[in-house]
Scaffold this motif. Structure first.
Motif, PDB file in Angstrom:
ATOM      1  N   TYR A  36      29.306  45.186  26.657  1.00 38.55           N
ATOM      2  CA  TYR A  36      29.359  43.908  25.944  1.00 38.55           C
ATOM      3  C   TYR A  36      28.045  43.193  26.250  1.00 38.55           C
ATOM      4  CZ  TYR A  36      31.342  39.564  24.092  1.00 38.55           C
ATOM      5  OH  TYR A  36      31.596  38.436  23.354  1.00 38.55           O
ATOM      6  N   GLY A  37      27.068  43.412  25.400  1.00 36.35           N
ATOM      7  CA  GLY A  37      25.727  42.902  25.689  1.00 36.35           C
ATOM      8  C   GLY A  37      25.186  43.608  26.915  1.00 36.35           C
ATOM      9  N   GLU A  38      24.706  42.832  27.874  1.00 36.99           N
ATOM     10  CA  GLU A  38      24.182  43.403  29.125  1.00 36.99           C
ATOM     11  C   GLU A  38      25.282  43.640  30.146  1.00 36.99           C
ATOM     12  OE1 GLU A  38      20.934  41.110  30.644  1.00 36.99           O
ATOM     13  OE2 GLU A  38      19.960  40.989  28.685  1.00 36.99           O
ATOM     14  N   ASP A  39      26.471  43.192  29.847  1.00 37.27           N
ATOM     15  CA  ASP A  39      27.584  43.311  30.787  1.00 37.27           C
ATOM     16  C   ASP A  39      28.681  44.189  30.196  1.00 37.27           C
ATOM     17  OD1 ASP A  39      26.466  41.446  32.781  1.00 37.27           O
ATOM     18  OD2 ASP A  39      26.750  39.950  31.202  1.00 37.27           O
ATOM     19  N   ARG A  40      29.923  43.946  30.598  1.00 38.28           N
ATOM     20  CA  ARG A  40      31.057  44.728  30.116  1.00 38.28           C
ATOM     21  C   ARG A  40      32.155  43.802  29.630  1.00 38.28           C
ATOM     22  NH1 ARG A  40      31.912  47.458  35.795  1.00 38.28           N
ATOM     23  NH2 ARG A  40      33.834  48.305  34.955  1.00 38.28           N
ATOM     24  N   TRP A  41      32.938  44.281  28.670  1.00 37.52           N
ATOM     25  CA  TRP A  41      34.165  43.606  28.261  1.00 37.52           C
ATOM     26  C   TRP A  41      35.294  44.361  28.931  1.00 37.52           C
ATOM     27  CZ3 TRP A  41      35.204  39.158  25.791  1.00 37.52           C
ATOM     28  CH2 TRP A  41      36.546  38.922  25.452  1.00 37.52           C
TER      29      TRP A  41
END
Length: 122
Positions: A36-41
């Motif tokens: 999710y973008g640079e991170d995680r969902w």
């Protein structure tokens, strides 16, 4: 009209630390984990099903929850004394042991990032 709660978001500094807490100590299961973008969902679901927790990476615009007061997520246990004993045995830290309140039983526990949560029983 029928409404239900599907998700509650918890903002955290370290997503993996939060996943480890919710799955390892609380017994939740990961239902979604994707980029999710640079991170995680990330979504985790309690053992008995129900509303999922979204473990969202905190940032400047969406900071992590305050660690000095319980947030507004209240977990329910059919037997709070037994649930408290099981969670404490897994290493979950309680800042308030189960106690009888006028509305029912209440306890407060802490996740590994320091966020506080209510545990109740009517």
């Amino acid at each position: 009209m029928a409404l239900s709660i599907s998700q509650v978001t918890i903002y955290v500094e370290d997503q993996q630390q939060a996943v480890d807490f919710w799955t390892g100590k609380m017994g939740f299961k990961v239902t979604t984990d994707m980029p999710y973008g640079e991170d995680r969902w990330i979504e985790v679901e309690p053992p008995g099903g129900g509303a999922r927790l979204v473990i969202y990476k905190a940032d400047r615009d969406m900071p992590a929850l305050a660690t000095d007061l319980p947030n507004y997520v209240l977990f329910h246990a059919d037997d709070i004394v037994q649930t408290h004993a099981e969670l404490a045995a897994k290493g979950v830290e309680f800042t308030q042991e189960p106690k009888r309140e006028p509305w029912g039983w209440s306890a407060v526990f802490k996740d590994d990032a320091g966020h506080l949560f209510h545990l109740g029983q009517r």
